[in-house]
Design a protein around this motif. Sequence first.
Motif: not given
Length: 194
Positions: A121-127, A129-131, A155-159
């Motif tokens: 699940l952690r890896a899916a969530c990381q993916s 954000f990366k997408d 990265s800043a925009v997604v945050s």
Amino acid sequence: MSIKPNAREAILDTASRLFFTQGYHATGLSQIIKDSESPKGSLYYYFPHGKEELALTCINRTSETVACKLRHCMETGETAAKGIQCFILDMAREAVDSSFEGVVPFSFWLAVETSCISEELRAACQSVFKDWQEVIKERLLIEGTEEEMATTQASAVVSLLEGSLLQALTYRNEEPLLAAVQIVPALLSVTERE
């Protein structure tokens, strides 16, 4: 076993709504079955590995929906900044139209809650954000931003998106989202690291 043709979608819709509103841990499979009005067997038919598989499917589905909307805004916006502003304004409208129900930051929904209990699940969530960052980064690169800066800005925009949505939901007010809209051009105008 006779399964309703819409059973899978009903289960996914219900699970997503419950994960969003109650959290992963507080949502049980029995509640998902009851609220989706689906036979118990259909949940295990479509998601034989249970709750984690269901959550992974919800994560991927949410990611695709958001990425599609974001990509549309980035492709149709005159600039990357205008595309992001359009996306945030759409989020603000959706939040207000739904009385701030059902519009929840992805990080609040699953990323924080599930990253400690499941590496998958952690890896899916990381993916996810990366997408989303990749959609933004691609447009910034087209506009001539250097790759390292485009990565940092995306990265800043997604945050910014996640944080402003979290504040909007907390305050039950779209002002944090509107503030984010105003700051986007300045965030994207930075061209070098200080």
